[in-house]
Design a protein around this motif. Sequence first.
Motif, PDB file in Angstrom:
ATOM      1  N   ASN A  50       0.732  -1.202  -0.023  1.00 26.79           N
ATOM      2  CA  ASN A  50      -0.099  -0.021  -0.121  1.00 26.79           C
ATOM      3  C   ASN A  50       0.713   1.246  -0.063  1.00 26.79           C
ATOM      4  OD1 ASN A  50      -2.541  -1.350   0.151  1.00 26.79           O
ATOM      5  ND2 ASN A  50      -2.392  -1.746   2.173  1.00 26.79           N
ATOM      6  N   GLY A  51       2.039   1.117  -0.040  1.00 31.55           N
ATOM      7  CA  GLY A  51       3.097   2.286  -0.313  1.00 31.55           C
ATOM      8  C   GLY A  51       3.439   2.985   1.059  1.00 31.55           C
ATOM      9  N   PHE A  52       3.424   2.631   2.218  1.00 32.49           N
ATOM     10  CA  PHE A  52       3.840   3.048   3.517  1.00 32.49           C
ATOM     11  C   PHE A  52       4.594   1.987   4.251  1.00 32.49           C
ATOM     12  CE2 PHE A  52      -0.534   1.506   4.518  1.00 32.49           C
ATOM     13  CZ  PHE A  52      -0.345   1.066   5.938  1.00 32.49           C
ATOM     14  N   SER A  53       5.177   2.660   5.365  1.00 31.63           N
ATOM     15  CA  SER A  53       5.851   1.961   6.467  1.00 31.63           C
ATOM     16  C   SER A  53       4.919   2.253   7.972  1.00 31.63           C
ATOM     17  CB  SER A  53       7.128   2.498   6.713  1.00 31.63           C
ATOM     18  OG  SER A  53       7.918   2.111   5.499  1.00 31.63           O
ATOM     19  N   LYS A  85      -7.981  11.876 -10.546  1.00 34.26           N
ATOM     20  CA  LYS A  85      -6.538  11.230 -11.102  1.00 34.26           C
ATOM     21  C   LYS A  85      -5.685  12.318 -11.337  1.00 34.26           C
ATOM     22  CE  LYS A  85      -4.628   7.742 -14.081  1.00 34.26           C
ATOM     23  NZ  LYS A  85      -5.003   6.685 -14.994  1.00 34.26           N
ATOM     24  N   GLU A  86      -6.102  13.282 -12.212  1.00 36.64           N
ATOM     25  CA  GLU A  86      -5.329  14.527 -12.306  1.00 36.64           C
ATOM     26  C   GLU A  86      -4.879  15.356 -11.395  1.00 36.64           C
ATOM     27  OE1 GLU A  86      -6.949  16.667 -15.703  1.00 36.64           O
ATOM     28  OE2 GLU A  86      -7.529  14.913 -16.875  1.00 36.64           O
ATOM     29  N   GLN A  87      -5.947  15.239 -10.237  1.00 35.20           N
ATOM     30  CA  GLN A  87      -5.558  16.063  -9.010  1.00 35.20           C
ATOM     31  C   GLN A  87      -4.341  15.299  -8.240  1.00 35.20           C
ATOM     32  OE1 GLN A  87      -8.393  17.826  -6.435  1.00 35.20           O
ATOM     33  NE2 GLN A  87      -9.914  18.051  -8.145  1.00 35.20           N
ATOM     34  N   VAL A  88      -4.523  14.067  -8.184  1.00 34.70           N
ATOM     35  CA  VAL A  88      -3.501  13.306  -7.416  1.00 34.70           C
ATOM     36  C   VAL A  88      -2.134  13.712  -7.877  1.00 34.70           C
ATOM     37  CG1 VAL A  88      -2.641  10.911  -6.937  1.00 34.70           C
ATOM     38  CG2 VAL A  88      -5.373  11.670  -6.583  1.00 34.70           C
ATOM     39  N   SER A  89      -2.077  13.267  -9.343  1.00 36.55           N
ATOM     40  CA  SER A  89      -0.833  13.512  -9.948  1.00 36.55           C
ATOM     41  C   SER A  89      -0.160  14.774 -10.102  1.00 36.55           C
ATOM     42  CB  SER A  89      -0.884  13.422 -11.584  1.00 36.55           C
ATOM     43  OG  SER A  89       0.107  13.409 -12.065  1.00 36.55           O
ATOM     44  N   LYS A  90      -0.966  15.878  -9.939  1.00 37.09           N
ATOM     45  CA  LYS A  90      -0.589  17.105  -9.881  1.00 37.09           C
ATOM     46  C   LYS A  90      -0.311  17.578  -8.471  1.00 37.09           C
ATOM     47  CE  LYS A  90       0.333  21.660 -10.913  1.00 37.09           C
ATOM     48  NZ  LYS A  90       1.732  21.922 -11.477  1.00 37.09           N
ATOM     49  N   ASP A 129      -2.283   3.743  -7.316  1.00 38.49           N
ATOM     50  CA  ASP A 129      -1.665   3.717  -8.785  1.00 38.49           C
ATOM     51  C   ASP A 129      -0.940   5.032  -9.201  1.00 38.49           C
ATOM     52  OD1 ASP A 129      -3.165   1.134  -8.777  1.00 38.49           O
ATOM     53  OD2 ASP A 129      -4.617   1.600 -10.139  1.00 38.49           O
ATOM     54  N   VAL A 130      -1.540   6.153  -9.102  1.00 38.62           N
ATOM     55  CA  VAL A 130      -0.654   7.283  -9.501  1.00 38.62           C
ATOM     56  C   VAL A 130       0.358   7.590  -8.636  1.00 38.62           C
ATOM     57  CG1 VAL A 130      -1.014   9.785  -9.906  1.00 38.62           C
ATOM     58  CG2 VAL A 130      -3.110   8.228 -10.688  1.00 38.62           C
ATOM     59  N   ALA A 131       0.207   7.701  -7.409  1.00 39.98           N
ATOM     60  CA  ALA A 131       1.392   7.917  -6.662  1.00 39.98           C
ATOM     61  C   ALA A 131       2.592   6.730  -6.804  1.00 39.98           C
ATOM     62  CB  ALA A 131       1.026   7.971  -5.143  1.00 39.98           C
ATOM     63  N   ALA A 132       2.216   5.627  -7.158  1.00 38.52           N
ATOM     64  CA  ALA A 132       3.354   4.466  -7.555  1.00 38.52           C
ATOM     65  C   ALA A 132       4.166   4.978  -8.518  1.00 38.52           C
ATOM     66  CB  ALA A 132       2.730   2.952  -7.478  1.00 38.52           C
ATOM     67  N   LYS A 133       3.688   5.450  -9.585  1.00 44.50           N
ATOM     68  CA  LYS A 133       4.278   5.749 -10.658  1.00 44.50           C
ATOM     69  C   LYS A 133       5.396   6.988 -10.394  1.00 44.50           C
ATOM     70  CE  LYS A 133       0.685   4.213 -13.684  1.00 44.50           C
ATOM     71  NZ  LYS A 133      -0.298   4.856 -14.314  1.00 44.50           N
ATOM     72  N   GLU A 134       4.811   7.954  -9.544  1.00 46.02           N
ATOM     73  CA  GLU A 134       5.467   9.100  -9.036  1.00 46.02           C
ATOM     74  C   GLU A 134       6.404   8.831  -7.893  1.00 46.02           C
ATOM     75  OE1 GLU A 134       5.884  12.118 -10.646  1.00 46.02           O
ATOM     76  OE2 GLU A 134       4.301  11.469 -12.354  1.00 46.02           O
ATOM     77  N   TRP A 135       6.112   8.116  -6.865  1.00 44.36           N
ATOM     78  CA  TRP A 135       6.845   8.099  -5.497  1.00 44.36           C
ATOM     79  C   TRP A 135       7.667   6.781  -5.600  1.00 44.36           C
ATOM     80  CZ3 TRP A 135       4.340  11.640  -2.237  1.00 44.36           C
ATOM     81  CH2 TRP A 135       4.988  11.697  -1.006  1.00 44.36           C
ATOM     82  N   ARG A 136       8.857   7.002  -6.221  1.00 47.89           N
ATOM     83  CA  ARG A 136       9.779   6.019  -6.465  1.00 47.89           C
ATOM     84  C   ARG A 136      10.924   6.182  -5.367  1.00 47.89           C
ATOM     85  NH1 ARG A 136       7.836   2.299  -9.682  1.00 47.89           N
ATOM     86  NH2 ARG A 136       7.053   2.904 -11.634  1.00 47.89           N
ATOM     87  N   VAL A 137      10.819   5.271  -4.005  1.00 45.11           N
ATOM     88  CA  VAL A 137      11.589   5.595  -3.152  1.00 45.11           C
ATOM     89  C   VAL A 137      12.146   4.354  -2.789  1.00 45.11           C
ATOM     90  CG1 VAL A 137      10.435   7.648  -2.310  1.00 45.11           C
ATOM     91  CG2 VAL A 137       9.799   5.509  -1.398  1.00 45.11           C
ATOM     92  N   LYS A 138      13.184   4.560  -1.841  1.00 52.27           N
ATOM     93  CA  LYS A 138      13.826   3.255  -1.299  1.00 52.27           C
ATOM     94  C   LYS A 138      12.934   2.698   0.031  1.00 52.27           C
ATOM     95  CE  LYS A 138      18.019   2.241   1.498  1.00 52.27           C
ATOM     96  NZ  LYS A 138      19.290   2.710   1.968  1.00 52.27           N
ATOM     97  N   ASN A 139      12.518   3.576   0.726  1.00 57.84           N
ATOM     98  CA  ASN A 139      11.748   3.269   2.057  1.00 57.84           C
ATOM     99  C   ASN A 139      10.421   4.222   1.942  1.00 57.84           C
ATOM    100  OD1 ASN A 139      13.524   1.366   3.315  1.00 57.84           O
ATOM    101  ND2 ASN A 139      14.694   3.184   3.348  1.00 57.84           N
ATOM    102  N   PHE A 140       8.962   3.503   2.124  1.00 53.69           N
ATOM    103  CA  PHE A 140       7.922   4.207   2.265  1.00 53.69           C
ATOM    104  C   PHE A 140       7.861   5.103   3.292  1.00 53.69           C
ATOM    105  CE2 PHE A 140       6.815   0.868  -1.094  1.00 53.69           C
ATOM    106  CZ  PHE A 140       6.779   1.790  -2.170  1.00 53.69           C
TER     107      PHE A 140
END
Length: 167
Positions: A50-53, A85-90, A129-140
């Motif tokens: 789910n993209g978090f710790s 979706k556009e709001q999340v991306s922006k 889905d949108v954040a996963a494309k942008e939020w490329r990190v080592k640790n969530f």
Amino acid sequence: MTQRIVSILMLTVLLACTASENATSKKANTMEKEEISFINPSELFNPQQNGFSHIVKIPQGKEHYCFSGQWASDSDGKLISKDFKEQVSKAVVNVKAALNAAGLSLNDVVKQTVYIVDFTPDKKEILVDVAAKEWRVKNFPASTIVPVPLLTTAPNCLIEIEIIAAK
């Protein structure tokens, strides 16, 4: 004789202060080397999907940055779209811009709070889905989603992302 005793006392105090300062400096240097820890206990579900710790430990000596909520605004403060979706991306693009202005990146984010108007599971899926494309990190980062009836940032604003970073 009195002058000799006073001189010895002054020298003792000076040496004690120097030793104390050196111990404090060594402790500070050790603290700075400690890294931020992202912890996910085995007794809790795996949040990575789910993209978090679950837990983030920030050691002493790290600088903390608190950011105001970022939303889907252009540089004039106007909402860019009514589409979620556009709001999340922006909003994510704006988070990255704010981090960049502070000399930070998404890898420095330790906590995020996401406010979603009229939350639904579909909106959460779009967010992930949108954040996963942008939020490329080592640790969530640690994360919380808060459903809200409306946001005061702008009419029709559907998402706001608030972050805390440390470095």
